[in-house]
Scaffold this motif. Structure first.
Motif, PDB file in Angstrom:
ATOM      1  N   THR A   1       0.670  -1.463   0.196  1.00  0.00           N
ATOM      2  CA  THR A   1       0.009  -0.216   0.106  1.00  0.00           C
ATOM      3  C   THR A   1       0.898   1.193   0.036  1.00  0.00           C
ATOM      4  N   PRO A   2       0.982   2.176  -0.944  1.00  0.00           N
ATOM      5  CA  PRO A   2       1.528   3.311  -1.454  1.00  0.00           C
ATOM      6  C   PRO A   2       0.874   4.530  -0.276  1.00  0.00           C
ATOM      7  N   HIS A   3       1.430   4.982   0.076  1.00  0.00           N
ATOM      8  CA  HIS A   3       1.395   6.640   0.139  1.00  0.00           C
ATOM      9  C   HIS A   3       2.417   7.902   0.750  1.00  0.00           C
ATOM     10  N   PHE A   4       1.686   8.674  -0.659  1.00  0.00           N
ATOM     11  CA  PHE A   4       3.068   9.603   0.123  1.00  0.00           C
ATOM     12  C   PHE A   4       3.094  11.196   1.079  1.00  0.00           C
TER      13      PHE A   4
ATOM     14  N   SER B   1      -0.402  10.711  -8.308  1.00  0.00           N
ATOM     15  CA  SER B   1       1.199   9.773  -8.280  1.00  0.00           C
ATOM     16  C   SER B   1       1.185  10.829  -9.910  1.00  0.00           C
ATOM     17  N   ALA B   2       0.297  11.332 -10.825  1.00  0.00           N
ATOM     18  CA  ALA B   2       1.087  11.638 -11.633  1.00  0.00           C
ATOM     19  C   ALA B   2       1.542  13.653 -11.371  1.00  0.00           C
ATOM     20  N   ARG B   3       1.809  13.480  -9.954  1.00  0.00           N
ATOM     21  CA  ARG B   3       2.307  15.028  -9.486  1.00  0.00           C
ATOM     22  C   ARG B   3       3.841  14.782  -8.841  1.00  0.00           C
ATOM     23  N   PRO B   4       4.812  15.374  -8.817  1.00  0.00           N
ATOM     24  CA  PRO B   4       6.076  15.252  -7.919  1.00  0.00           C
ATOM     25  C   PRO B   4       6.110  15.218  -6.229  1.00  0.00           C
ATOM     26  N   VAL B   5       6.406  14.205  -5.747  1.00  0.00           N
ATOM     27  CA  VAL B   5       5.968  14.048  -4.112  1.00  0.00           C
ATOM     28  C   VAL B   5       7.728  13.613  -3.832  1.00  0.00           C
ATOM     29  N   THR B   6       7.771  14.362  -2.404  1.00  0.00           N
ATOM     30  CA  THR B   6       9.043  13.723  -1.782  1.00  0.00           C
ATOM     31  C   THR B   6       8.859  12.551  -1.432  1.00  0.00           C
ATOM     32  N   LYS B   7       8.400  11.476  -1.305  1.00  0.00           N
ATOM     33  CA  LYS B   7       8.966  10.205  -1.429  1.00  0.00           C
ATOM     34  C   LYS B   7       7.555   9.559  -0.961  1.00  0.00           C
ATOM     35  N   VAL B   8       7.986   8.223  -1.414  1.00  0.00           N
ATOM     36  CA  VAL B   8       6.742   7.337  -1.348  1.00  0.00           C
ATOM     37  C   VAL B   8       6.964   5.748   0.174  1.00  0.00           C
ATOM     38  N   VAL B   9       5.649   5.848   0.519  1.00  0.00           N
ATOM     39  CA  VAL B   9       6.278   4.748   1.969  1.00  0.00           C
ATOM     40  C   VAL B   9       6.262   3.683   1.077  1.00  0.00           C
ATOM     41  N   ALA B  10       5.784   2.527   0.748  1.00  0.00           N
ATOM     42  CA  ALA B  10       5.606   0.973   0.734  1.00  0.00           C
ATOM     43  C   ALA B  10       5.051   0.556   2.130  1.00  0.00           C
ATOM     44  N   ILE B  11       3.826   0.230   2.345  1.00  0.00           N
ATOM     45  CA  ILE B  11       3.312  -0.769   3.213  1.00  0.00           C
ATOM     46  C   ILE B  11       2.849  -2.208   3.101  1.00  0.00           C
ATOM     47  N   GLY B  12       3.194  -2.818   4.020  1.00  0.00           N
ATOM     48  CA  GLY B  12       2.723  -3.951   3.272  1.00  0.00           C
ATOM     49  C   GLY B  12       2.085  -5.111   4.678  1.00  0.00           C
TER      50      GLY B  12
ATOM     51  N   LEU C   1      14.038  -8.518   3.016  1.00  0.00           N
ATOM     52  CA  LEU C   1      15.232  -7.957   2.449  1.00  0.00           C
ATOM     53  C   LEU C   1      15.311  -8.384   1.096  1.00  0.00           C
ATOM     54  N   ASP C   2      15.073  -9.145   0.839  1.00  0.00           N
ATOM     55  CA  ASP C   2      14.490  -9.391  -1.078  1.00  0.00           C
ATOM     56  C   ASP C   2      14.206  -8.096  -2.030  1.00  0.00           C
ATOM     57  N   VAL C   3      12.570  -8.342  -1.756  1.00  0.00           N
ATOM     58  CA  VAL C   3      11.863  -7.149  -1.833  1.00  0.00           C
ATOM     59  C   VAL C   3      13.125  -5.552  -1.739  1.00  0.00           C
ATOM     60  N   LEU C   4      14.276  -5.131  -0.773  1.00  0.00           N
ATOM     61  CA  LEU C   4      14.684  -3.995  -0.403  1.00  0.00           C
ATOM     62  C   LEU C   4      15.229  -4.028  -1.141  1.00  0.00           C
ATOM     63  N   ASP C   5      15.642  -5.291  -2.059  1.00  0.00           N
ATOM     64  CA  ASP C   5      17.008  -5.505  -2.696  1.00  0.00           C
ATOM     65  C   ASP C   5      15.880  -5.426  -4.993  1.00  0.00           C
ATOM     66  N   GLU C   6      15.173  -5.908  -4.300  1.00  0.00           N
ATOM     67  CA  GLU C   6      14.537  -6.082  -6.180  1.00  0.00           C
ATOM     68  C   GLU C   6      14.183  -3.977  -5.892  1.00  0.00           C
TER      69      GLU C   6
ATOM     70  N   PRO D   1      11.462  -1.691   9.664  1.00  0.00           N
ATOM     71  CA  PRO D   1      10.913  -2.951   8.964  1.00  0.00           C
ATOM     72  C   PRO D   1       9.919  -3.052   8.848  1.00  0.00           C
ATOM     73  N   ARG D   2       8.571  -2.504   8.522  1.00  0.00           N
ATOM     74  CA  ARG D   2       7.565  -2.337   7.961  1.00  0.00           C
ATOM     75  C   ARG D   2       7.407  -1.124   6.198  1.00  0.00           C
ATOM     76  N   PHE D   3       8.164  -0.128   6.744  1.00  0.00           N
ATOM     77  CA  PHE D   3       8.328   1.227   5.246  1.00  0.00           C
ATOM     78  C   PHE D   3       9.287   1.099   4.879  1.00  0.00           C
ATOM     79  N   LEU D   4       9.107   0.635   3.431  1.00  0.00           N
ATOM     80  CA  LEU D   4       9.856   0.923   2.129  1.00  0.00           C
ATOM     81  C   LEU D   4      10.147   1.457   1.731  1.00  0.00           C
ATOM     82  N   GLU D   5      10.177   2.768   1.575  1.00  0.00           N
ATOM     83  CA  GLU D   5      10.941   4.189   1.079  1.00  0.00           C
ATOM     84  C   GLU D   5      11.940   4.235  -0.180  1.00  0.00           C
TER      85      GLU D   5
END
Length: 295
Positions: free
Chosen positions: A114-117, A153-164, A170-175, A191-195
């Protein structure tokens, strides 16, 4: 990694898991150590993944006046004027390009994430987000709800945070790093926040910015953190410190591993390296009867 030098002239501090634990309270020993560092003329800044407005109460609790590095280094603000409710002056901002943001959102959704900005001082989430109340408690009126996160998402954002559903592997991070190489920086702030951030954005680059602004060699900088997103700044300075809760890769990169956050480990490292090591060419001493592990 620069050669360690003394005296320490700049301190960069992560917040969550480093300065404070789950209670989000800055301890008295931490306040005292930072106050003494400032009294001795050492520059102290918070370097965090939080929005700058979210970091301000911690900076105020510590009596800081220097810039706040926020959003993993994508944004830097001056401290707000005393009594002002407005964010501090924007000193630096490097957003994620819109085309990359849109691809990051698609990539996350395909993997059940689930992404949020975060954009400037706003958290932007979709209206179908299950954690709305949790976010509202965290950021208050800084939360914006949009009907379609993909369209935003069609406009710039400072960052995207993805939550599972659980902790990211670490496989998801490497991917993610392999897929977006050269187009976005990918890190774990928790551990919950991929950015996902703009290329070239990291806490390490931000600490270089702080050191250059203050006229301080990186060898005379102390940085303390506890997660993968702190790895670059720990590597960037002469005195890099990892909290004991940090992943093995982060601890391996550090010069020192601090005592736990519950024991105000960051404060203890400031005391030993910046304060007790002030006039010593031999580096920090083992004080208070607590062993400091040196890498």
């Amino acid at each position: 990694m620069p050669e360690p030098q003394l005296p320490i002239r700049l301190i960069a501090l992560d917040i969550d898991g480093t300065l404070v634990g789950d209670d989000l309270v800055v301890g008295e020993r931490t306040r005292s150590a930072v106050a003494e560092a400032i009294r001795r003329g050492i520059s102290v800044s918070l370097v965090t993944g939080r929005m700058a407005t979210s970091a301000v109460p911690f900076a105020q609790a510590l009596g800081l006046t220097g810039p706040i590095v926020a959003q993993q280094g994508a944004l830097i603000r001056a401290m707000p004027e005393p009594g002002s409710k407005r964010p501090g002056r924007l000193l630096y901002h490097r957003p994620l390009p819109a085309a990359v943001t849109a691809e990051v959102v698609r990539w996350c959704l395909e993997r059940g994430l689930t992404p949020h900005f975060n954009h400037l001082e706003w958290m932007i989430v979709g209206s179908n987000e299950e954690r709305l109340e949790e976010y509202r408690l965290f950021v208050g009126d800084r939360l914006r709800v949009v009907s379609d996160i993909v369209a935003r998402s069609a406009r710039p954002v400072t960052k995207v945070v993805a939550i599972g559903d659980g902790n990211h592997s670490l496989d998801v991070l490497d991917e993610g790093r392999a897929h977006f190489a050269g187009r976005a920086e990918v890190t774990l702030s928790h551990p919950r926040f991929l950015e996902f951030l703009a290329p070239g954005v990291s806490k390490g680059v931000a600490v270089r910015w702080l050191a250059r602004r203050a006229g301080v060699p990186l060898g005379q900088c102390l940085a303390i953190g506890d997660q993968y997103n702190d790895l670059e700044m720990i590597n960037e300075v002469g005195h890099g410190v990892a909290m004991p809760s940090a992943p093995p890769a982060v601890q391996a990169a550090a010069h020192y591993v601090a005592p736990p956050v519950a024991d105000e480990g960051a404060a203890q490292m400031i005391e030993r390296i910046a304060l007790d090591g002030w006039h010593s060419a031999d580096g920090p001493r083992n004080v208070h009867g607590v062993k400091v592990e040196r890498r």
